[in-house]
Design a protein around this motif. Structure first.
Motif, mmCIF file in Angstrom:
data_model
loop_
_atom_site.group_PDB
_atom_site.id
_atom_site.type_symbol
_atom_site.label_atom_id
_atom_site.label_comp_id
_atom_site.label_asym_id
_atom_site.label_seq_id
_atom_site.Cartn_x
_atom_site.Cartn_y
_atom_site.Cartn_z
ATOM 1 N N THR A 12 0.827 -1.206 0.000
ATOM 2 C CA THR A 12 0.000 0.000 0.000
ATOM 3 C C THR A 12 0.866 1.264 0.000
ATOM 4 O O THR A 12 2.015 1.256 0.441
ATOM 5 C CB THR A 12 -0.990 0.071 1.190
ATOM 6 O OG1 THR A 12 -0.293 0.477 2.382
ATOM 7 C CG2 THR A 12 -1.681 -1.257 1.416
ATOM 8 N N SER B 263 -4.254 -3.636 5.294
ATOM 9 C CA SER B 263 -5.261 -2.578 5.223
ATOM 10 C C SER B 263 -6.542 -3.144 4.633
ATOM 11 O O SER B 263 -6.548 -3.613 3.487
ATOM 12 C CB SER B 263 -4.755 -1.423 4.351
ATOM 13 O OG SER B 263 -5.815 -0.573 3.979
ATOM 14 N N SER C 235 -9.052 -1.453 3.734
ATOM 15 C CA SER C 235 -9.470 -0.553 2.677
ATOM 16 C C SER C 235 -8.825 -0.922 1.345
ATOM 17 O O SER C 235 -9.500 -1.046 0.318
ATOM 18 C CB SER C 235 -9.101 0.887 3.060
ATOM 19 O OG SER C 235 -9.418 1.784 2.021
ATOM 20 N N CYS C 236 -7.512 -1.111 1.344
ATOM 21 C CA CYS C 236 -6.808 -1.427 0.098
ATOM 22 C C CYS C 236 -7.118 -2.850 -0.373
ATOM 23 O O CYS C 236 -7.212 -3.103 -1.577
ATOM 24 C CB CYS C 236 -5.308 -1.236 0.286
ATOM 25 S SG CYS C 236 -4.845 0.478 0.617
ATOM 26 N N GLU D 59 -7.181 -9.324 3.711
ATOM 27 C CA GLU D 59 -6.634 -8.410 4.717
ATOM 28 C C GLU D 59 -5.813 -9.248 5.682
ATOM 29 O O GLU D 59 -6.083 -10.431 5.884
ATOM 30 C CB GLU D 59 -7.786 -7.683 5.421
ATOM 31 C CG GLU D 59 -7.358 -6.665 6.468
ATOM 32 C CD GLU D 59 -7.154 -7.280 7.841
ATOM 33 O OE1 GLU D 59 -6.378 -6.722 8.634
ATOM 34 O OE2 GLU D 59 -7.783 -8.324 8.122
ATOM 35 N N SER E 22 -12.451 -0.153 10.777
ATOM 36 C CA SER E 22 -12.617 0.740 9.628
ATOM 37 C C SER E 22 -13.876 0.398 8.831
ATOM 38 O O SER E 22 -14.343 -0.738 8.818
ATOM 39 C CB SER E 22 -11.397 0.659 8.719
ATOM 40 O OG SER E 22 -11.344 -0.580 8.053
ATOM 41 N N MET F 278 -13.246 -2.172 5.814
ATOM 42 C CA MET F 278 -13.000 -3.549 6.241
ATOM 43 C C MET F 278 -14.288 -4.235 6.687
ATOM 44 O O MET F 278 -14.558 -5.381 6.330
ATOM 45 C CB MET F 278 -11.977 -3.578 7.363
ATOM 46 C CG MET F 278 -11.602 -4.988 7.821
ATOM 47 S SD MET F 278 -10.113 -4.949 8.808
ATOM 48 C CE MET F 278 -10.047 -6.624 9.411
ATOM 49 N N ASP G 13 -6.264 -0.253 9.735
ATOM 50 C CA ASP G 13 -6.161 0.551 8.519
ATOM 51 C C ASP G 13 -5.301 1.769 8.798
ATOM 52 O O ASP G 13 -5.647 2.611 9.641
ATOM 53 C CB ASP G 13 -7.545 0.995 8.036
ATOM 54 C CG ASP G 13 -8.014 0.205 6.831
ATOM 55 O OD1 ASP G 13 -7.354 0.317 5.779
ATOM 56 O OD2 ASP G 13 -9.017 -0.510 6.945
ATOM 57 N N HIS H 295 -1.034 0.200 14.953
ATOM 58 C CA HIS H 295 -1.585 -0.765 14.002
ATOM 59 C C HIS H 295 -1.636 -2.122 14.694
ATOM 60 O O HIS H 295 -0.763 -2.474 15.505
ATOM 61 C CB HIS H 295 -0.707 -0.834 12.754
ATOM 62 C CG HIS H 295 -1.332 -1.605 11.635
ATOM 63 N ND1 HIS H 295 -1.315 -2.988 11.584
ATOM 64 C CD2 HIS H 295 -2.000 -1.194 10.525
ATOM 65 C CE1 HIS H 295 -1.946 -3.384 10.484
ATOM 66 N NE2 HIS H 295 -2.372 -2.327 9.823
#
Length: 256
Positions: free
Chosen positions: A8, A76, A78-79, A109, A136, A139, A208, A230
Motif C-alpha cells: 500500500t 489494510s 481498505s486497500c 486483509e 474501519s 474492512m 487501517d 496498528h
C-alpha cells in the motif's frame, strides 16, 4: 505457502514498521513472503473520487504484478477491498475481468488471512495495556470482515480490550473526503476521539493505516496521551509487564 505482500502507498511512505511486523508474523507462521516490484497505487483515490475509467490503468498494472502470487495479503482492509472491486471495472473486457476475479479471490486483509485462511487465532503475543479497537468502514462494510481482528486481539496476553462506543461510526478520513469536506471530517474524528476517551484506554488499535493517521494526527494535535497502534504491532509484540524497551518502541510507532 507463498504470500505476496501488498504494501500500500501509506505502508511504503509512513508505515514501514507495520510492513516489517506483518512480514515477521507471516514468516513465523511458515509463509514465504515476497514483495512484487511492479505494484503501484491500487487506484483507490481516483476511484473514490468518481474517476472509475481512470482507475483501469492502475488496476491492470496491479493485476499483472500480483497474478502469479499464490495469496495476496494486505495490512489494510481498505486497500484489500479495492482488489475485490477490480472485477467490476472490466465488464466490457472479459479477459481482464477473469484476471481481476482471480486476483480478488486470493486477496486477504492481514488478520483475515491469519484467521480465515490459516485457521490460527493465537499468535502468542503479549502486550499489557488497556486498549480499544477502531474498526474501519471499508474492512467491515465492504470487505465484510468483522471478527478476525477481535479474535486475534482476544488472545493477546495482558491486553484488556474495551469495547469502543459507536465503533461503527466513520473516523472522518474517507480518503479525499477529509480534504474536500474537512470541516465535517474534523467533527467526525473529534467525536471518534471522545468515544475513545470514554473507554479510558491507553491505546487505540486499528487495522487501517489511513484511519490511524487521521485519528492519531488529531490526538497529537489535542496533546492527548493515547497511543495509536496498528494491530500488527500488538500481534507481533512479546512485551512482558513493565517492559520499557517495547514501551519505547510503541511510542515511536505512535502516529506523529
Amino acid at each position: 505457502m507463498r504470500v505476496s505482500l501488498f504494501t500500500t502507498c501509506l505502508g511504503e511512505l509512513f508505515y514501514v514498521d507495520v510492513l516489517k511486523d506483518v512480514t515477521e508474523i507471516l514468516e513465523r507462521l511458515g509463509c514465504d513472503v515476497d514483495v512484487p516490484e511492479g505494484q503501484i497505487c491500487c487506484g483507490q483515490p481516483a476511484y473514490n473520487s468518481g474517476y472509475a475509467k481512470d482507475t483501469k490503468g492502475p488496476a491492470k498494472q496491479m493485476i499483472k504484478a500480483f497474478e502469479h502470487s499464490d495469496y495476496i495479503v494486505c495490512p489494510s482492509g481498505s486497500c484489500a477491498t479495492m482488489f475485490h472491486e477490480y472485477p467490476g471495472f472490466f465488464a466490457d473486457e472479459p479477459e481482464w475481468q477473469k484476471r481481476a476475479q482471480r486476483i480478488a479471490e486470493k486477496t486477504y486483509e492481514f488478520t483475515q488471512f491469519i484467521v480465515r485462511k490459516l485457521g490460527i487465532v493465537d499468535l502468542g503475543a503479549e502486550y499489557h495495556a488497556r486498549a480499544t479497537l477502531h474498526t474501519s468502514c471499508h474492512m467491515t462494510r465492504l470487505l465484510g470482515e468483522r471478527e478476525s481482528h477481535y479474535t486475534l486481539l482476544k488472545h493477546v496476553k495482558g491486553l484488556d480490550l474495551v469495547p469502543l462506543p459507536n465503533n461503527y461510526d466513520c473516523c472522518g478520513f474517507g480518503g479525499t473526503f477529509s480534504v474536500k469536506m474537512s470541516p465535517i471530517s474534523e467533527q467526525m474524528v473529534d467525536e471518534k476521539i471522545r468515544h475513545i476517551e470514554e473507554t479510558k484506554a491507553d491505546v487505540v488499535i486499528g487495522a487501517d493505516a489511513s484511519c490511524l493517521m487521521n485519528i492519531g494526527g488529531r490526538i497529537k494535535r489535542f496533546g492527548k496521551p493515547i497511543k495509536v497502534l496498528h494491530i500488527a504491532h500488538v500481534l507481533n509484540s512479546h512485551q512482558t509487564e513493565g517492559d520499557e524497551q517495547y514501551a519505547d518502541e510503541s511510542r515511536k510507532s505512535t502516529i506523529l
